[in-house]
Scaffold this motif. Structure first.
Motif: not given
Length: 506
Positions: A200-201, A206-209, A215-218, A220-225
């Motif tokens: 899901t993350s 890939t959908t929201w970025g 791409w560098g927003s909080a 997106i970074m939280e989802l990647i983590a």
């Protein structure tokens, strides 16, 4: 096989039909701000549930699990057709996606149960044909249904097809019975939860970025983590679970791992091409958006014919290594040729380029599943099918996101450089109606910008495809089991097919 192909068509046709109905849906239900979630909810549920459906089929028997997936899909379709607001539609689309996750993997795994690997090539043309039918016919059928019956029938149309598939499968499908314990305690709930969170993350990133969030927003970074942490936890849990959702031992097979990589890259390239080719032909070559499915005909026909030929040759010879190599080479060449298109490229020329790409995908689409299934024991047929399907799905998410971000950035940079940036301030993808309203000078600048954007996107796709081409050389030619005629579909005539056998020789 007819019933299985109908079920496969349901899974592939849905998003194609809904895409053309979306403007009408928004006009009636409102909720334009949540429009993307109608597709995202379905994609998320499909991707997250695919591995779970595969494992359940391995544990409790393929037929019952597959029929359950069809029923859930039909319930989601009926509820989506009855939705009264955008929130309900998004929720019901998620239900529909849960069922869809079991349709594709169910078809592949059942074919793996019924038909020896050597004979499966005969059926590749049927599966490629269903895919081509969905991609070509989906937008046309969706537009026709929406115009004459209303958008709700874009969902209701699944019901008669699904009922036919259910009736046929209940009556004529006979599979080897599972002789494994079916205790609920054996289900890997923790592994399933971690994998679902991880997938899901990834899909949300890939959908929201680059669209909903930078791409560098909080966010997106939280989802990647979260995604990375969940997948690391999932790998740890799978080493301890009694019945892991995705047994890691299947990746010890070199061929299976290579097919997962090649499947990911094929999905990356294919769905990127399906997104940008109609856009190029509508914006630059002046084609009608209504016939967007027909614009892909050269690529899809080429893919279908080549897949059929490759399948026949595989059945007759038992050899398959050459096909991923040829397919990878043609895919690289086709994408490189498509990257050369500009405002002066004719439809005939672009059609020939698409045919080259289609031929490459025809060599790869079904061979990846065939080799992956041939690389595992019979007891892992479901998880092998679901893993291969999942990697292709994730590849498509990454392809659309990365190629889309590159395309959008290039178009907006080109327009800004030519003084027409205001025309694409909201989006780099303008429909035909919006394009016609632009002043001639701005329209010509936009067409040049789109050509530049597609050049960059396809060039990236070509570079990615090189990895798949090189990986194909590492595939090991392992004999396909079953040199004679396909086994009867009762599942009782070959008792050996239910027994564990060494990986790479099934």
């Amino acid at each position: 096989m007819l019933a299985l192909m109908i079920a496969m068509l349901l899974a592939m046709l849905d998003n194609m039909i809904i895409g053309t109905a979306m403007p009408t849906i928004v006009g009636e239900l409102g909720g334009l701000a949540h429009l993307s979630w109608v597709v995202t909810a379905y994609t998320l549920a499909t991707a997250a549930s695919t591995p779970i459906w595969g494992k359940l089929g391995d544990m409790y028997g393929r037929k019952g699990v597959f029929l359950t997936a069809i029923v859930i899909f039909l319930i989601g379709s009926a509820l989506s057709g009855m939705a009264q607001d955008m929130g309900q539609l998004i929720g019901f689309r998620a239900v529909q996606g849960l069922g869809a996750g079991g349709l594709m993997v169910g078809v592949m795994a059942i074919i793996g149960d019924l038909i020896p690997p050597r004979e499966r090539g005969k059926y590749q043309g049927m599966m490629a044909g269903v895919m081509a039918l969905a991609m070509i016919g989906g937008p046309l059928v969706g537009g026709t249904i929406t115009d004459h019956w209303g958008w709700r029938w874009s969902f209701y149309i699944n019901l008669p097809l699904g009922v036919v598939a259910l009736a046929m499968l209940t009556t004529v499908l006979h599979l080897p019975k599972k002789e494994r314990g079916a205790g609920k305690s054996r289900i890997d709930y923790l592994g399933a939860a971690l994998l679902t969170i991880g997938i899901t993350s990834i899909v949300l990133v890939t959908t929201w970025g680059g669209t909903e969030y930078a791409w560098g927003s909080a966010v997106i970074m939280e989802l990647i983590a979260i995604g990375v942490a969940s997948l690391i936890g999932f790998l740890f849990v799978e080493t301890k679970a009694a019945e892991p959702i995705m047994p890691l031992h299947i990746f010890r097979s070199r061929n299976f791992t290579l097919m997962s990589v090649i499947g990911f890259l094929t999905g990356f390239v294919m769905f990127g091409a399906v997104l940008f080719l109609p856009l190029f032909q509508q914006s630059v070559q002046g084609a009608s958006a209504t016939n967007s499915g027909l614009l892909l005909l050269p690529m899809l026909l080429s893919m279908m014919v080549v897949s059929l030929i490759a399948g026949r040759v595989t059945t007759n010879s038992g050899k398959y290594k050459i096909f991923p190599i040829i397919g990878g080479g043609l895919m690289v060449a086709g994408l490189f040729l498509l990257a050369q298109m500009d405002t002066g490229t004719s439809r005939l020329t672009s059609g020939l380029y698409m045919a080259v790409l289609g031929a490459g995908m025809g060599f790869l689409m079904q061979i990846t599943m065939l080799v992956a299934q041939n690389s595992v024991e019979m007891k892992d047929m479901g998880v092998a099918s679901s893993a291969t399907t999942l990697f292709r799905t994730l590849g498509s998410s990454f392809g659309v996101a990365i190629m889309g971000a590159l395309f959008t950035s290039r178009v907006q940079d080109e327009m800004a450089g030519q003084g027409g940036g205001a025309a694409t301030q909201q989006s780099a993808q303008l429909d035909a109606a919006s394009l016609a309203k632009l002043p001639e000078q701005v329209r010509e600048a936009y067409q040049v910008a789109v050509s530049s954007g597609t050049h960059s996107a396809f060039l990236l796709g070509s570079a990615v495809a090189v990895i798949g081409f090189l990986a194909a050389f590492l595939v090991k030619e392992v004999p396909l089991k079953g040199a004679g005629p396909a086994q009867p579909e009762t599942g009782a005539s070959d008792s050996r097919r239910g027994e564990p056998q060494p990986a790479e020789t099934v």
